[in-house]
Design a protein around this motif. Structure first.
Motif, PDB file in Angstrom:
ATOM      1  N   ARG A 159       8.347 -45.544  14.796  1.00 47.33           N
ATOM      2  CA  ARG A 159       7.388 -44.824  13.967  1.00 47.33           C
ATOM      3  C   ARG A 159       5.974 -45.314  14.256  1.00 47.33           C
ATOM      4  O   ARG A 159       5.761 -46.428  14.726  1.00 47.33           O
ATOM      5  N   ARG A 160       4.996 -44.467  13.922  1.00 46.38           N
ATOM      6  CA  ARG A 160       3.599 -44.863  13.967  1.00 46.38           C
ATOM      7  C   ARG A 160       3.163 -45.354  12.597  1.00 46.38           C
ATOM      8  O   ARG A 160       3.759 -44.980  11.576  1.00 46.38           O
ATOM      9  N   LEU A 161       2.110 -46.173  12.587  1.00 49.71           N
ATOM     10  CA  LEU A 161       1.573 -46.617  11.307  1.00 49.71           C
ATOM     11  C   LEU A 161       1.185 -45.399  10.482  1.00 49.71           C
ATOM     12  O   LEU A 161       0.528 -44.478  10.958  1.00 49.71           O
ATOM     13  N   GLY A 162       1.614 -45.418   9.223  1.00 47.00           N
ATOM     14  CA  GLY A 162       1.315 -44.300   8.337  1.00 47.00           C
ATOM     15  C   GLY A 162       2.395 -43.249   8.270  1.00 47.00           C
ATOM     16  O   GLY A 162       2.370 -42.390   7.386  1.00 47.00           O
ATOM     17  N   ASP A 163       3.375 -43.284   9.197  1.00 47.14           N
ATOM     18  CA  ASP A 163       4.478 -42.320   9.141  1.00 47.14           C
ATOM     19  C   ASP A 163       5.444 -42.695   8.012  1.00 47.14           C
ATOM     20  O   ASP A 163       5.567 -43.856   7.624  1.00 47.14           O
ATOM     21  N   ASP A 164       6.154 -41.686   7.512  1.00 43.46           N
ATOM     22  CA  ASP A 164       7.181 -41.931   6.494  1.00 43.46           C
ATOM     23  C   ASP A 164       8.448 -42.482   7.139  1.00 43.46           C
ATOM     24  O   ASP A 164       8.845 -42.049   8.235  1.00 43.46           O
TER      25      ASP A 164
END
Length: 686
Positions: free
Chosen positions: A548-553
């Motif tokens: 995941r990327r930072l900020g993804d759920d």
């Protein structure tokens, strides 16, 4: 004159009766004709003089209207004086597109008042076309005289049509949604200067064309004569006259610059005419760089630059918005403009008739953080210098408190010089998270500069990275550091996954422990599974390993296997770690409730609990996150605090079953207790 009919005696003859009737008819017709003649004369007297015989004036500091007629000045009685009358007066005074407001002027002793009861419709071009009583001595019924306040109209738009570029062409004014031309009558450079100022092209200068240089419009003109002083900001502040049908007219043209270009691309090059050969003499050129993406910040860098020192100048400016006029610092000789940072730029190049040189060449492209950062390397240490003034234009929320090296504790200090703030970060090569790579006789020291967005009130958790710049310093085995800045693209640094190490379980209350790494399959003897999902509806299982990327759920499900109706699952805690061997932990769920601001418990059922949190990272160079949850398996009928899903801390765990605890079958009883289940790693993409 009256008509008189004389009857002599009583004549009963038939012929006499006929003659008498004819006489009466002729007399009646003559009376009607005489009456109409008298009325015509009275109307002509009331209508007053012709248009050419009336002149109006307003003196400075006195808004009272003075009318000149038959060699004398007089004022107007304020009886029935209104804004329709005032609008006509303003039109006579040259406010061709203005608004007239009627005001009451002070009547002074000795004032000559010859006009009263002025009645205009508002569309007349002269007071002579209005109805009024005059010119004759008048006893004014009100103690005031007619006065006006003339204002320029707002929202008048101009454009230049049929020219080579946006800064030249036929002058047109928008009226009722239609663009109409302006006549050449008395049109001069002062008028052109005001037009160029309205268009935001330049504050001074502008050339008028009256020789029909540009194509003739197929629409009738709006303005017959425009009379500006050159100091106005809009043509509505200039005097003028509306166009009347039949007046001879060619279309006026304006040239704000003699050459130039308009650029709208994301990146490109701009140069003077004939570059790299000598530029033309007597040129006045404008080059506008206005990329379509108004949210992006751009940089303009100059390469070649050579002009005549005394006389040929390049004025470089940053445009703040679409209406901003060019106007910046002038450069000449060999001193090229510095790096410019902004959303749009204007280059105004002016040459005289003397020597001509090579000119200039520049490139523009989207601005990057690297453009405001420099790194110097010395023996045993390196120093990072950040131009905060430029950086805050790229990232307004960046500050000295959030910018650091790989080690978040390695922050800098601000140095101010001549109003410019620079953030300076210095570090030795064996600290601040610097990684050393040796290859033969060369050693590289690698680190990165990052602007972290921390969780509120917690500098251990990073919600996002506004930007990141990797850099390196290279040194030989017996040499000092090479002084250079070598920003390398961030291709997604990945730390190697640590080997699985399961710590020894010491708590007597922990029945089992399961580390789920890279797979969701578990032993059937373990009663709880940990599953990541791809979507918010929990319909699609995510691929493993999870990235995941930072900020993804991140959507996760805890589920008790087997579907035993005699049992239920209670979620107590969930915490995260940057790796599985560290003691550093960050709780996202504690005592059954969300503790992290981004964590949400979505569903609580007998055998299933769904929750979601936003991807974050631990401060430092930690690209992985592990999640561990404490779950308790209880009897379905047990309602003690420890077996109730709530935000109240559970009661201390007991070694022995309470006498009040419901009795369940032996197979189900074997699953009762507290379990730890971990999932990971979650890889954080850049």
């Amino acid at each position: 004159m009256p008509c008189l009919v004389y009857e002599v005696g009583q004549l009963n003859s038939r012929n006499m009766a006929v003659d008498n009737r004819k006489t009466h008819l002729l007399c009646f017709l003559y009376s009607v004709l005489w009456t109409l003649t008298v009325l015509k004369g009275q109307l002509a007297k009331a209508a007053g003089p012709t248009q050419a015989s009336i002149t109006v004036s307003i003196q400075a500091g006195d808004s009272a209207v003075k009318v000149f007629h038959d060699g004398a000045w007089s004022k107007i009685c304020a009886t029935d004086w209104d804004s329709k009358d005032a609008q006509v007066v303003c039109r006579m005074l040259g406010y061709w597109h203005g608004q007239g407001t009627a005001v009451l002027g002070q009547a002074n002793l000795g004032d000559v008042i010859l006009v009263d009861n002025m009645d205009c419709h508002g569309n007349e071009t002269s007071l002579a076309q209005c109805n009024f009583n005059g010119f004759k001595p008048t006893v004014c019924s009100v103690p005031a005289v007619g006065a006006v306040r003339c204002d320029a109209a707002s929202e008048v738009h101009v454009r230049l049509a049929d020219g080579y570029a946006p800064w030249e062409g036929r002058l047109e004014v928008q009226n009722g949604g239609v663009w109409r031309p302006v006549c050449h009558q008395d049109f001069d450079d002062f008028d052109a200067q005001v037009v160029c100022r309205m268009l935001g092209l330049r504050s001074k200068g502008g050339k008028a064309h009256t020789e029909q240089k540009f194509a003739l419009s197929n629409l009738p003109p709006l303005i017959y004569r425009l009379d500006c002083t050159g100091a106005e900001t809009e043509i509505t502040q200039c005097k003028g006259k509306d166009y009347n049908q039949g007046e001879q007219c060619t279309n006026a043209g304006v040239e704000c610059y003699s050459c130039g270009a308009l650029y709208t691309g994301e990146r490109g090059e701009v140069q003077s005419e004939n570059f790299p050969l000598s530029y033309p003499r007597y040129s006045d050129c404008l080059y506008v760089i206005r990329p379509a993406n108004e949210k992006q910040l751009y940089k303009l860098e100059f390469g070649n630059f050579s002009t005549e020192q005394c006389c040929d100048t390049l004025e470089a400016s940053v445009l703040k918005d679409a209406s901003n006029m060019p106007g910046g610092t002038k450069y000449s000789g060999k001193a090229a403009p510095p790096l410019l940072l902004g959303k749009a730029f204007a280059l105004h190049f002016v040459t005289d008739g003397s020597n001509s040189m090579q000119g200039f060449h520049a490139k523009w492209s989207p601005a990057l953080v690297e453009d405001v950062v420099s790194v110097t390397c010395e023996a045993g240490q390196f120093t990072v210098d950040i131009d905060l003034n430029f950086l805050k234009r790229l990232y307004p929320l960046s500050s000295e408190a959030t910018i650091a090296l790989a080690d978040p504790s390695c922050v800098g200090t601000i140095r101010s010089t001549n109003g410019e703030d620079h953030l300076i970060i210095s570090s030795k090569t064996n600290s601040c998270g610097t990684k050393i790579v040796s290859s033969g006789k060369v050693t590289q020291y690698n680190n990165f500069l990052v602007d972290r967005v921390f969780a509120q009130g917690n500098t251990m958790i990073v919600r996002d990275r506004r930007w990141e710049i990797p850099f390196q310093c290279t040194v030989g085995s017996s040499d000092d550091f090479q002084v250079h800045y070598n920003p390398v693209p961030d291709r997604g640094r990945r730390a190697a996954i640590l080997p699985e190490v399961v710590p020894e379980v010491t708590s007597a209350h922990v029945r089992q422990r399961r580390e789920v790494r890279g797979s969701v399959s578990v032993d059937l003897t373990f009663p709880v599974t940990f599953t990541p999902y791809q979507d918010r509806a929990f319909n699609l299982v995510a691929s493993i390993p999870l990235s995941r990327r930072l900020g993804d759920d991140i959507d996760l499900r805890l589920e008790m296997t087997g579907g035993d109706l005699d049992l239920k699952m209670v979620l107590q805690n969930c915490y995260t770690k940057p790796n599985i061997v560290t003691n550093t932990t960050y709780y996202i769920i504690q005592d059954g409730c969300s503790k992290d601001s981004s964590t949400e418990i979505l569903s609580l059922k007998q055998h299933v609990t769904d929750f979601r949190f936003t991807a974050f990272e631990f401060a430092g160079d930690f690209p992985l996150v592990y999640v561990t949850c404490d779950v308790r398996i209880c009897s379905a009928n047990e309602n003690t605090p420890k077996c109730t899903q709530s935000c109240i801390a559970p009661a201390p765990l007991a070694e022995k079953r309470s006498v009040n605890e419901p009795i369940i079958n032996r197979k189900s009883e074997s699953k009762l207790g507290l379990y730890k289940i971990s999932f990971g790693p979650i890889t954080l993409r850049k």
